[in-house]
Design an enzyme around this catalytic site. Structure first.
Site, mmCIF file in Angstrom:
data_model
loop_
_atom_site.group_PDB
_atom_site.id
_atom_site.type_symbol
_atom_site.label_atom_id
_atom_site.label_comp_id
_atom_site.label_asym_id
_atom_site.label_seq_id
_atom_site.Cartn_x
_atom_site.Cartn_y
_atom_site.Cartn_z
ATOM 1 N N ASN A 12 0.867 -1.181 0.000
ATOM 2 C CA ASN A 12 0.000 0.000 0.000
ATOM 3 C C ASN A 12 0.901 1.228 0.000
ATOM 4 O O ASN A 12 1.560 1.510 1.001
ATOM 5 C CB ASN A 12 -0.898 -0.023 1.255
ATOM 6 C CG ASN A 12 -1.694 1.258 1.420
ATOM 7 O OD1 ASN A 12 -1.832 2.043 0.469
ATOM 8 N ND2 ASN A 12 -2.230 1.482 2.604
ATOM 9 N N TRP A 13 0.923 1.909 -1.121
ATOM 10 C CA TRP A 13 1.818 3.079 -1.229
ATOM 11 C C TRP A 13 1.232 4.319 -0.568
ATOM 12 O O TRP A 13 1.902 5.346 -0.478
ATOM 13 C CB TRP A 13 2.078 3.393 -2.704
ATOM 14 C CG TRP A 13 3.023 2.475 -3.397
ATOM 15 C CD1 TRP A 13 3.699 1.416 -2.853
ATOM 16 C CD2 TRP A 13 3.424 2.534 -4.771
ATOM 17 N NE1 TRP A 13 4.483 0.818 -3.809
ATOM 18 C CE2 TRP A 13 4.323 1.482 -4.987
ATOM 19 C CE3 TRP A 13 3.088 3.371 -5.836
ATOM 20 C CZ2 TRP A 13 4.906 1.252 -6.244
ATOM 21 C CZ3 TRP A 13 3.659 3.145 -7.072
ATOM 22 C CH2 TRP A 13 4.564 2.098 -7.278
ATOM 23 N N GLU A 104 -6.810 4.178 7.789
ATOM 24 C CA GLU A 104 -6.639 5.633 7.566
ATOM 25 C C GLU A 104 -7.911 6.238 6.979
ATOM 26 O O GLU A 104 -8.223 7.400 7.231
ATOM 27 C CB GLU A 104 -5.407 5.893 6.675
ATOM 28 C CG GLU A 104 -4.119 5.690 7.469
ATOM 29 C CD GLU A 104 -2.914 5.277 6.661
ATOM 30 O OE1 GLU A 104 -2.929 5.413 5.425
ATOM 31 O OE2 GLU A 104 -1.942 4.798 7.276
ATOM 32 N N GLU A 183 -5.249 -5.528 10.243
ATOM 33 C CA GLU A 183 -4.239 -4.498 10.435
ATOM 34 C C GLU A 183 -4.500 -3.780 11.758
ATOM 35 O O GLU A 183 -5.289 -2.811 11.804
ATOM 36 C CB GLU A 183 -4.292 -3.482 9.301
ATOM 37 C CG GLU A 183 -4.029 -4.077 7.931
ATOM 38 C CD GLU A 183 -3.462 -3.023 6.981
ATOM 39 O OE1 GLU A 183 -2.324 -3.178 6.573
ATOM 40 O OE2 GLU A 183 -4.160 -2.038 6.699
ATOM 41 N N GLY A 189 2.361 1.903 10.538
ATOM 42 C CA GLY A 189 3.274 3.044 10.421
ATOM 43 C C GLY A 189 3.994 3.392 11.717
ATOM 44 O O GLY A 189 4.596 4.453 11.831
ATOM 45 N N GLY A 250 2.882 -1.383 4.094
ATOM 46 C CA GLY A 250 2.828 0.047 3.784
ATOM 47 C C GLY A 250 4.214 0.587 3.504
ATOM 48 O O GLY A 250 4.769 0.422 2.419
ATOM 49 N N GLY A 251 4.809 1.231 4.512
ATOM 50 C CA GLY A 251 6.101 1.917 4.350
ATOM 51 C C GLY A 251 7.156 1.085 3.654
ATOM 52 O O GLY A 251 7.857 1.581 2.751
HETATM 53 C C1 PEP Z 1 -0.789 -0.069 5.733
HETATM 54 O O1 PEP Z 1 -0.854 1.131 5.473
HETATM 55 O O2 PEP Z 1 -1.673 -0.821 5.327
HETATM 56 C C2 PEP Z 1 0.343 -0.551 6.530
HETATM 57 C C3 PEP Z 1 0.311 -1.771 6.955
HETATM 58 O O3 PEP Z 1 1.369 0.351 6.774
HETATM 59 P P1 PEP Z 1 2.809 0.040 7.449
HETATM 60 O O4 PEP Z 1 3.332 -1.240 6.839
HETATM 61 O O5 PEP Z 1 3.651 1.222 7.100
HETATM 62 O O6 PEP Z 1 2.580 -0.120 8.899
#
Ligand code: PEP
Length: 266
Positions: A12-13, A104, A183, A189, A250-251
């Site tokens: 997920n960008w 988010e 999640e 994040g 994500g990141g």
């Molecule tokens: C996400 O945004 O779905 C996520 C899991 O972010 P991160 O890996 O940065 O925690």
């Protein structure tokens, strides 16, 4: 992770990378993936911002055997819904995946369990594969409410899924993929990932809830991904858990070298 369910590795960008940067990214990803074996049975999906879903970026992603998906989708195909994303337009563009209910969206944009379920229903009826996100906040976990929150979030999703599966002539999940992403909000994040045991416990509970509502067949086929600070270091341990069928990253998905290693982990 078991062989009876689809394995899905996703990125997920969020609101990062322009179309030009996305094309460069996939060029780099392709190079980094060369050193790793690619399993054809694994689904690889990246959810970039909507402006990166055009054919040029799709072509660059396809060279890495990566599909693109939208980060959100509306419950109508068209109309006066400024800034929303039409499911029919996604399909017309050649996009087959969408995220729904990301935390988010819930935290900053007023997404609720009900609106997320509406989005899921329309997306599924339009033929999209859906990755439906759920997960508890820190204060909910600390108050011992994790399972109650997951049950509450799953309720409307499972209601729609039941309708889809029982509707005559409905698309079946073996043609389309409707999966869940657990999640925990406190892990997104933050660099504070769930332990393997915490992830497995939540995934087992989610699968049991699907089983109790829709039966063993649906529960055993439902891929459940873990998301929340997944990195090259912790991905293998998570993927070894019996009820973890993939990861949503994500990141760490923004760096092609590291993401190529994550893609090689299934
Ligand atoms: C996400 O945004 O779905 C996520 C899991 O972010 P991160 O890996 O940065 O925690």
């Amino acid at each position: 992770m078991t062989d009876s369910r689809a394995r899905i590795l996703a990125g997920n960008w969020k609101m990062n990378l322009t179309p030009g940067e996305a094309i460069e990214y996939f060029g780099a990803l392709e190079k980094h993936m060369m050193g790793h074996a690619r399993k054809s049975s694994v689904h690889r999906v990246i959810f970039p911002p909507a402006y990166d879903l055009g054919t040029d970026v799709q072509r660059a992603a396809a060279a890495c055997q990566v599909e693109l998906g939208a980060q959100n989708v509306h419950w109508e195909d068209k109309g006066a819904f400024t800034a929303e994303i039409s499911p029919a337009a996604l399909v017309a563009l050649g996009i087959h995946w969408t995220l729904v209910g990301h935390s988010e969206r819930r935290q900053y944009f007023g997404e609720t369990d009900q609106t997320a379920a509406q989005r899921f229903k329309r997306a599924a009826n339009t033929g999209l594969n859906v990755m439906y996100c759920i997960g508890e906040r820190l204060q909910e976990r600390e108050a011992g409410q994790t399972q109650a929150v997951l049950s509450r979030q799953l309720g409307p999703f499972l209601g729609v899924l039941k309708e889809l599966l029982t509707k005559p002539g409905s698309a079946r999940p073996d043609k389309q993929m409707w999966c869940l992403a657990y999640e925990p909000v406190w892990a997104i994040g933050t660099g504070k990932t769930a332990t393997n045991a915490e992830a497995e416990e939540a995934h087992r509970y989610i699968r049991q809830t699907v089983w109790d509502t829709l039966g063993m067949g649906v529960a055993q086929k439902m891929s459940i991904l873990y998301g929340g600070s997944v990195t090259t270091e912790n991905v293998s341990g998570l993927m070894q858990q019996p009820n973890v069928d993939g990861v949503l990253v994500g990141g760490a998905s923004l760096k092609p070298e590291g993401f190529a290693r994550i893609l090689a982990s299934a």
